[in-house]
Design a protein around this motif. Sequence first.
Motif, PDB file in Angstrom:
ATOM      1  N   HIS D 298       0.873  -1.226  -0.039  1.00 61.03           N
ATOM      2  CA  HIS D 298       0.081  -0.008   0.106  1.00 61.03           C
ATOM      3  C   HIS D 298       0.928   1.116   0.184  1.00 61.03           C
ATOM      4  O   HIS D 298       0.507   2.087  -0.729  1.00 61.03           O
ATOM      5  CB  HIS D 298      -0.842   0.134   1.045  1.00 61.03           C
ATOM      6  CG  HIS D 298      -2.311  -0.620   0.883  1.00 61.03           C
ATOM      7  ND1 HIS D 298      -3.095  -0.267   0.090  1.00 61.03           N
ATOM      8  CD2 HIS D 298      -2.886  -2.083   1.547  1.00 61.03           C
ATOM      9  CE1 HIS D 298      -4.189  -1.174   0.048  1.00 61.03           C
ATOM     10  NE2 HIS D 298      -3.753  -2.051   0.742  1.00 61.03           N
ATOM     11  N   GLN D 299       1.789   1.152   0.824  1.00 62.23           N
ATOM     12  CA  GLN D 299       2.769   2.529   0.786  1.00 62.23           C
ATOM     13  C   GLN D 299       3.511   2.803  -0.709  1.00 62.23           C
ATOM     14  O   GLN D 299       3.074   3.702  -0.917  1.00 62.23           O
ATOM     15  CB  GLN D 299       3.903   2.173   1.721  1.00 62.23           C
ATOM     16  CG  GLN D 299       4.772   3.188   2.016  1.00 62.23           C
ATOM     17  CD  GLN D 299       3.968   4.511   2.956  1.00 62.23           C
ATOM     18  OE1 GLN D 299       2.850   4.046   3.478  1.00 62.23           O
ATOM     19  NE2 GLN D 299       4.373   5.603   2.884  1.00 62.23           N
ATOM     20  N   GLY D 302       0.602   4.430  -2.782  1.00 59.00           N
ATOM     21  CA  GLY D 302      -0.065   5.567  -2.333  1.00 59.00           C
ATOM     22  C   GLY D 302      -1.592   5.268  -2.404  1.00 59.00           C
ATOM     23  O   GLY D 302      -2.211   4.414  -2.226  1.00 59.00           O
ATOM     24  N   ALA D 303      -2.100   6.590  -2.767  1.00 55.25           N
ATOM     25  CA  ALA D 303      -3.669   6.689  -2.706  1.00 55.25           C
ATOM     26  C   ALA D 303      -4.265   5.791  -3.467  1.00 55.25           C
ATOM     27  O   ALA D 303      -5.121   5.312  -3.267  1.00 55.25           O
ATOM     28  CB  ALA D 303      -3.935   8.219  -2.997  1.00 55.25           C
ATOM     29  N   ILE D 304      -3.653   5.695  -4.795  1.00 53.24           N
ATOM     30  CA  ILE D 304      -4.563   4.713  -5.674  1.00 53.24           C
ATOM     31  C   ILE D 304      -4.550   3.328  -5.142  1.00 53.24           C
ATOM     32  O   ILE D 304      -5.782   2.870  -5.461  1.00 53.24           O
ATOM     33  CB  ILE D 304      -3.766   4.632  -6.961  1.00 53.24           C
ATOM     34  CG1 ILE D 304      -4.430   4.198  -8.093  1.00 53.24           C
ATOM     35  CG2 ILE D 304      -2.472   3.877  -6.948  1.00 53.24           C
ATOM     36  CD1 ILE D 304      -5.359   5.071  -8.938  1.00 53.24           C
ATOM     37  N   GLY D 305      -3.922   2.972  -4.571  1.00 57.76           N
ATOM     38  CA  GLY D 305      -4.022   1.606  -3.774  1.00 57.76           C
ATOM     39  C   GLY D 305      -5.467   1.452  -3.037  1.00 57.76           C
ATOM     40  O   GLY D 305      -5.437   0.599  -2.387  1.00 57.76           O
ATOM     41  N   PHE D 306      -5.542   2.728  -2.355  1.00 59.04           N
ATOM     42  CA  PHE D 306      -6.488   2.777  -1.364  1.00 59.04           C
ATOM     43  C   PHE D 306      -8.061   2.902  -1.886  1.00 59.04           C
ATOM     44  O   PHE D 306      -8.968   2.922  -1.154  1.00 59.04           O
ATOM     45  CB  PHE D 306      -6.116   3.946  -0.466  1.00 59.04           C
ATOM     46  CG  PHE D 306      -6.832   4.010   0.849  1.00 59.04           C
ATOM     47  CD1 PHE D 306      -6.500   3.048   1.759  1.00 59.04           C
ATOM     48  CD2 PHE D 306      -7.729   4.917   1.103  1.00 59.04           C
ATOM     49  CE1 PHE D 306      -7.123   3.199   3.112  1.00 59.04           C
ATOM     50  CE2 PHE D 306      -8.418   5.154   2.546  1.00 59.04           C
ATOM     51  CZ  PHE D 306      -8.339   3.993   3.190  1.00 59.04           C
ATOM     52  N   THR D 307      -8.022   2.934  -3.076  1.00 58.76           N
ATOM     53  CA  THR D 307      -9.306   2.943  -3.786  1.00 58.76           C
ATOM     54  C   THR D 307      -9.952   1.613  -4.258  1.00 58.76           C
ATOM     55  O   THR D 307      -9.208   0.558  -4.360  1.00 58.76           O
ATOM     56  CB  THR D 307      -9.332   3.790  -5.344  1.00 58.76           C
ATOM     57  OG1 THR D 307      -8.472   2.860  -6.065  1.00 58.76           O
ATOM     58  CG2 THR D 307      -8.596   5.141  -5.069  1.00 58.76           C
ATOM     59  N   ILE D 308     -11.262   1.427  -4.011  1.00 61.45           N
ATOM     60  CA  ILE D 308     -11.965   0.184  -4.410  1.00 61.45           C
ATOM     61  C   ILE D 308     -11.680  -0.121  -5.645  1.00 61.45           C
ATOM     62  O   ILE D 308     -11.793  -1.302  -5.940  1.00 61.45           O
ATOM     63  CB  ILE D 308     -13.379   0.550  -3.977  1.00 61.45           C
ATOM     64  CG1 ILE D 308     -14.129  -0.986  -3.629  1.00 61.45           C
ATOM     65  CG2 ILE D 308     -14.352   1.232  -4.991  1.00 61.45           C
ATOM     66  CD1 ILE D 308     -13.632  -1.550  -2.173  1.00 61.45           C
ATOM     67  N   GLU D 309     -11.604   0.528  -6.564  1.00 63.73           N
ATOM     68  CA  GLU D 309     -11.212   0.478  -7.873  1.00 63.73           C
ATOM     69  C   GLU D 309     -10.124  -0.578  -8.310  1.00 63.73           C
ATOM     70  O   GLU D 309     -10.047  -1.080  -9.362  1.00 63.73           O
ATOM     71  CB  GLU D 309     -11.240   1.748  -8.995  1.00 63.73           C
ATOM     72  CG  GLU D 309     -12.767   2.175  -9.197  1.00 63.73           C
ATOM     73  CD  GLU D 309     -13.217   3.060  -8.370  1.00 63.73           C
ATOM     74  OE1 GLU D 309     -12.425   3.579  -7.458  1.00 63.73           O
ATOM     75  OE2 GLU D 309     -14.391   3.472  -8.381  1.00 63.73           O
ATOM     76  N   HIS D 313      -6.387  -4.127  -3.113  1.00 61.52           N
ATOM     77  CA  HIS D 313      -6.967  -4.457  -1.816  1.00 61.52           C
ATOM     78  C   HIS D 313      -7.387  -6.034  -2.061  1.00 61.52           C
ATOM     79  O   HIS D 313      -7.663  -6.606  -0.978  1.00 61.52           O
ATOM     80  CB  HIS D 313      -8.082  -3.579  -1.600  1.00 61.52           C
ATOM     81  CG  HIS D 313      -8.975  -3.702  -2.619  1.00 61.52           C
ATOM     82  ND1 HIS D 313     -10.236  -4.481  -2.672  1.00 61.52           N
ATOM     83  CD2 HIS D 313      -9.462  -2.975  -3.729  1.00 61.52           C
ATOM     84  CE1 HIS D 313     -10.999  -4.347  -3.596  1.00 61.52           C
ATOM     85  NE2 HIS D 313     -10.466  -3.539  -4.145  1.00 61.52           N
TER      86      HIS D 313
END
Lengths: 386, 386, 355, 355
Positions: D298-299, D302-309, D313
Motif C-alpha cells: 500500500h505504501q 500511495g492513494a491509488i491503492g486505497f481505492t476500491i477500483e 486490496h
Amino acid sequence: MTAALRFDPIRLPPECVKLRQEVRAFLAEEIAAGTFDPHKPNREDSDAPEFSRRVGARGWLGMTWPRKYGGHERTFLERYVVTEEMRVANAPTRRFFVADRQSGPVLLKYANERIKMDILPRICRGEVCFAIGMSEPNSGSDLFAAKTRATKADGGFLINGTKIWTSSAHIADYMIAIFRTSPSTKENRRHGLTQFLVDMKTPGIKVNPIGQITGQFEFNEVVFTDAFIPEDHVLGEIDGAWKQATSELAYERSGPERFLETYYVLTELVRAVGPSPDTRAAEGIGRLVAQLHTMRRMSVSVAGMLQAGKEPVVEASIVKDIGTIWEQQLPHRVRDLAAFVDADVTNHETLENQLAFAMKTAPKLTIQGGTTEVLRGIIARGLGLR
Amino acid sequence: MTAALRFDPIRLPPECVKLRQEVRAFLAEEIAAGTFDPHKPNREDSDAPEFSRRVGARGWLGMTWPRKYGGHERTFLERYVVTEEMRVANAPTRRFFVADRQSGPVLLKYANERIKMDILPRICRGEVCFAIGMSEPNSGSDLFAAKTRATKADGGFLINGTKIWTSSAHIADYMIAIFRTSPSTKENRRHGLTQFLVDMKTPGIKVNPIGQITGQFEFNEVVFTDAFIPEDHVLGEIDGAWKQATSELAYERSGPERFLETYYVLTELVRAVGPSPDTRAAEGIGRLVAQLHTMRRMSVSVAGMLQAGKEPVVEASIVKDIGTIWEQQLPHRVRDLAAFVDADVTNHETLENQLAFAMKTAPKLTIQGGTTEVLRGIIARGLGLR
Amino acid sequence: MEDAENIVAQTAERIFADLADAQTINSDKKGSWKAPLWRALSEAGLPLSWVAEEYGGSGATLAEGFGVLSAAGRSALPVPLAETMLAGWLLSLGKIACPEGEMTLVPAGPKDRITLNGDATLSGRARGVPFAKEARHIAVLAHDEKAKPSIALVSADKCRIESSLNLGGDHTDIVTFDRVTPVAVKPAPDDFDLTSALLMGAVARSLQIAGSLESMLEISVRYSNERVAFEKKISKFQAVQHNLARLAGESAAALAAATSAADALADPATPKDAAFLEAASAKIRCSEAAEKAAAIAHQVHGAIGFTIEHILHRYTLRALAWRDDFGSESYWAVELGKRVAANGADELWPLVASR
Amino acid sequence: MEDAENIVAQTAERIFADLADAQTINSDKKGSWKAPLWRALSEAGLPLSWVAEEYGGSGATLAEGFGVLSAAGRSALPVPLAETMLAGWLLSLGKIACPEGEMTLVPAGPKDRITLNGDATLSGRARGVPFAKEARHIAVLAHDEKAKPSIALVSADKCRIESSLNLGGDHTDIVTFDRVTPVAVKPAPDDFDLTSALLMGAVARSLQIAGSLESMLEISVRYSNERVAFEKKISKFQAVQHNLARLAGESAAALAAATSAADALADPATPKDAAFLEAASAKIRCSEAAEKAAAIAHQVHGAIGFTIEHILHRYTLRALAWRDDFGSESYWAVELGKRVAANGADELWPLVASR
C-alpha cells in the motif's frame, strides 16, 4: 512474476541424517574432552588448530571439492549439515571457516594447478587459516574504491597500502585480497582491481589487531609495505576482479551462520523458562522458533540451488538480509521474554552472560560481509528496479 | 547538538482543564442525543451540519483567531484540548475540521480583508466546509508537479485540469487549491504555482466521488473545465505558492489526529481483557499506552511551540512520522493482544468491527498529507543531511 | 524548566566537557580521569544536588537535578553521579544527613526486598545495584515485618558485594545485607513505598538514556556528513537519511518522555496516577528507543563503530545497559497495563489526558 | 513438487487466468463472474482434488492440491475452492462419499467444539467458518462424550448460519449445529484430532497468503516502474527500492514456509513433531509476513491503492483476513512455544534440524 523468487522445499536425503549424527557425536566428544564449552560463545577461539585438524581428518573440510585436491565430492546439503551443527554447538571454527567457505572455492576457480595442489589439500586437512582482504580505511561497503596498489615488479607485484577489518589476519596463513593494478575508467569504475593470493609470511606485511566492543580481537588492520607477490599468485583476470566478486560473495550470503550467530540465547531462554512457560513466554518462543525454522528452510533451499548449479544471488541476499536482522534483534527479544525469569534458575548467570555478549556482537551482524543497505540494493536489482 | 530538537514538557494550564470538562460534557450530551455513536468510527459522517454549528456556537472553531473574524483569541493549547477530545470521542468533525485546522489559517494569512470578513466568521460558526486541492493524477507526493492550469482571463482566471484524492470535496463549500500559473523554471522547479480560493459552486467544477477500501466515499476527483476564479481569490504571491506551502503543512503534521485515528481499538481492547489481564495482555497494553502517552506529550509540546510563535517543522514531522506508523500498526497489535479474548465478552463484536475498520483505514495513514518518505526527507533536511 | 535557565545543569555540563570527554576517557586505560572528575563534581555540590543544605547538600530543586542527569546521559558519564543524587534524595526523605563520597541505592529493581529486623539490622539481597563496588555508602529502603518502610544509611564495607559489570563496563553488583547495622535508620514518609523509589530511579535512567540518544544522533549525523562511500557522502543516500530520521525520532521520543516524566515528578501538583503513567512510560519508551537508536547509530557508523577505540559504544552500550535498572521496560509495561486494566477502559483516556 | 510439473495446478492457473481475473471481478458489481468460474473449476475436478475417484473426486495427490492453493492465493480467489478441497479431504479420511457443490469445514478455529450426541445428531457452534453462507454442505469433525472423534457430512441448510464478511469481503460465518442430523457420520482415523484438522487448514491458508504476497510483490514492482514522482520513476528512489526489497523478503519467507509445510504434510515419512513445527511455523510466519507485506504494498502504491477500483486490496485484505482462519498466528505461536518448552532446551535444535 516480475521476480521469479523460488524457495523450493528440500528434503534432506538419508546421507545427511547419518552425517548429522556423526557430527553430533564428534562434537559431543570434543565438548567432553574440554576443547570448547558450547555455552560460552564469548571465548577467544582464534587458536584451536588441533580441533581444525580433527575436523579435517573427519572429511568435513572441502566437502564439495574434487578428490584430487583433497576434497570429498559430497553435496552442498551435506556441507550444510556440518556447518549448521558446528555453528549451533558454538564450535571453534574460526581457523578453518573462511578457507572452507570462501577462499577454497576461489582458489579452485582461479588459482593455477600448482597452487591448488599445494594449498587445497592443506585446507581440507584443517592446517591453514585464511583471511579476506577487501575493505580499506576509505572503502567499506564500496569495494571498488580500494586503493591499495599492486605495482608490477620483476616476476610479480609490490603491494603498498592498508586493508582493514580483516578478520583473523593475525592468525592467518594466507589472505585473498583485491589490490589496485590500474586506475578505474570513466566507463567502468569497477575496473582496475585484481584478486591476489597473499602468503601472510611475506616480508612487508604488518598486522595490527583492532579491539572490538565485544572485548575480542578478531579483526585487524593489515599494512603492506613493498610486500612482494609472485606473478602466479594472481587469481583470475588482471583488472577484472569485479567480474569475480559477485558469484564469490554468494557463498557468503545465505549459509546457516547468517542467522545462527546469536542462536544460543534462544536455547538458553527455553531452558530458563522451564517446561511450562506462561502465555507471554510461550508465544514469544513460538514466534522466534517459527521465524528461525523459516529462515533455515530458506537457507537449505539455497543450498539445494547451489547443489543444482544455480547462482541464487537474490535468494541468498534475501536470506542474509532477513537472517542478520533477526539474529541482531534476537538477544533483545530474548531479554524481553526473560524479564520475569527467576534469578534463581540454574542457568540464570549463563543466560545473562550470553545476552551481554550477544548484544555486543549484534551491531556487526548487519554490517560485515555486505551491509543491509548493500543487500537490499542487490535484491532491488534482482527485482528489476535498478 | 547538530539538531536542536526540543520537546519541552508542557503543563496544561487550568483553563485547559476547565475547557476539557466542558467539551466532554458537550460530547456526552451529543452522544446521548444520538448525534453519533463513539463506538462506531466507520459511519459515514460526511454530513453532520447541525453538529458543526453547535460546535461553532460553543466557540470551539477558529479558537486561536482574532475576534474581529469571529475567532476567540484562545491558545493553541486550548485548541489542542478540543481537538483531542473530539477525536477520541469519534465525533463527526469532518465537516469543519479542515477549515478550522488548515484553510482558515491560510485565509487569515493570505486572503484579502473582504474575503476574511466574509468567510472566517462562517467557519467559526461551523457553517462552511473546506477541501484542499493539492494532489493531481500525476502528482501525489510531488506537489510541484501539479499541472492544472489557471489561465489569466478578464478579471480573474480560468481553471482547467483535475485534482484528485480531495477529501470532502463532495460536501465542501470552498476549496483552497494550487494551480499552475506559469511553467516551472530551470533554477526553481517549484516556481509557477499559485494558491487560490475556489468557491465550489462555481460553474465548470465537477466532483466525482472515489470509493475507498473502507467502503466510504471520502475523497474525490475534482474536474475543472473553464471554471472562473475572480482575481481577488488569489491567496498570496502569484507563482509563489511554494514559499507558502511549508509553514502551512506544519499545521497538518503534529496534531493529535496524527496518532489517534485508530485509538478506539485500544480502549476496546482494555474493555475486552477485563480488569485482570494476564501478563501478555498487560505488557502489551502497557507498552501501547506508554507509546501513546509519549506521542501525546510530544504533540502537546509542539502545540506549545506554535503558541510561542515558533515553526517547529521538523518536530512536527517527527510526531507525524512516529504517530502515523503507530496508529497504522495499532489495530494489528490489538488484534494480537485480543487473540485469546473470549468470544462471549460483551464488546466482542464491537471490537471485531472496529478492528476490521481500523485495518482497512490503516494503509492511508502513512500516505495522506505527507507520506512517510516525504516526512523523513523533511526530518533529514532538518538534521543537515540534505 | 529550560536547560538554558538551569545553572546547576550548566555547571555539570561544563565539568563534563572539561573532565569527562568521551574520547579522553576511552583512550585512558588507567582510569586517571576518574579522581579529578569526581573531585570537581563534589566541589560543585552536584552529587548532593537533591540534599537540603541543612543535611549537607546543595539544595537544588528536583528540576535542576534532572537537568544534571540529562547532561550526564549526553556524556555517557561513567561515575555514580546519578546514584549518589538518588541516594541523597532518598536519605533526605528519611531526614538522614548525607555523608561524603560516592553512594548508591537499594532497591535497584522491583525484586529487591530488604528487611529491617527487630534488632534494627538489615537483611536481604539486591541485584544489579549500580556502582555498588565503587560506593562508600548505600541508601536503603527497607521494610519491617509489618511492611512499614524505613530509610537507612549503610556503610558499603559492611555488605557483601559480588562484583560484575554491565554492558557499558560500569559496575552492577549483587549486594547482600547479612544483619548489617546501618549508620542511621529513620521511618520513610507516609505513602512512600518501593514503587515510589523505583519510579524516581526509572526517571533518572530515562533522562540518562535520552541524553545518550541525543549524543548518538549528533555523532551519527556528523559521521554521515564526513564519511564517503560510492563517491559521495553517505548522508546523501536516502537509506541513510531515512535511518537517521528514524534515529532522530527515537531520540526525540525518548527526550520528550523523559523530560515530561521529570517535570511530572518535579511538580508537587501532579496526581499520583499521572506520575505513575509518566515515569513508567518514560522508562518503557526510552528503553524501546535505546534498542532502535543503538542499532541505527551502529549501522550508520559501520565497522568503525564496532571498535573499542571509537567512542560510539560508550553511548550505545550504556543506553542498552540502563534499560535494566530500576525496573525493565517489560516490568513497567506489565505494571502499567495492569493499572490501566484495573481502572477500566473508560478511565484510560482521562488518565492519558491528565496533563 | 515443482509447480512446473504440477499439471493440476497448471489447470487451475489457466482457469483463474481466464475466469477469475482480478480486475474483471473487481469491476463486476453483480457477481456474474461467479457461476462460470465455479462451473469451470468443478468440471476440471479441482474442488474435489483430494478425494479419491471411488468417492467421487479426482484423486490428485496432496502435493498437487497444495499447488492449486498457491495458485488460488496468487489470484486472491474469492470462491470456496480451498474450503471445498479441505472438506473433501476430511470426508475422505472418514471414508464418506463427497457431494457436489461448494463445501466448507468445521473446525475453522481452535475453539470450535462440535459434539456428536448419543442420538447421532450434532450440537455446537463454530465461528469464522469461511464461506459457510455459500456452502451446500459442511464437513465436520465432531467428538462424542468420550472424546472419540468422528467425521460427519452435514447439509448446510440444516444449520443456523449467522452471516458476516471478513476483511476481504468473503463470508466468514457463525454456524450453529442444534441437534442436526448429518447426512453421514463415520469414525475418524486413529490419531486424528482437532489439531490434525487445524494444521491442514493452517497450511492451506499459509499457501494462499504466500500466493497473495507473490502477487502483491509483482504488482507493486510493476507500479513502481510505471509511476513517476519528482521527475523519475519511483522505483529509482532508494527508499522505495528498500521497501520493495523488504516486501520481496517477506514474500520469499512466506513462500518458503508455506511450501515447506505443504511438502512436510505431503510426505508420509514426516515425523509428527516435525509436521507440527512446519505447519504451525508456516501459519505464524505467513501471517506475520501478511501484515508487513500489505503495509509496504500500500505504501508503494500511495492513494491509488486505497481505492476500491484498484485491485491491490483484493490481495492485501484477503491476506490479512486469512490470518484469522484455522488458528491465528498468536494461537499457533503459543502452542508451538509450549511444545518447545515441554520438550526442553536440548530438543529444540534437533527439532528444527529434523528435515
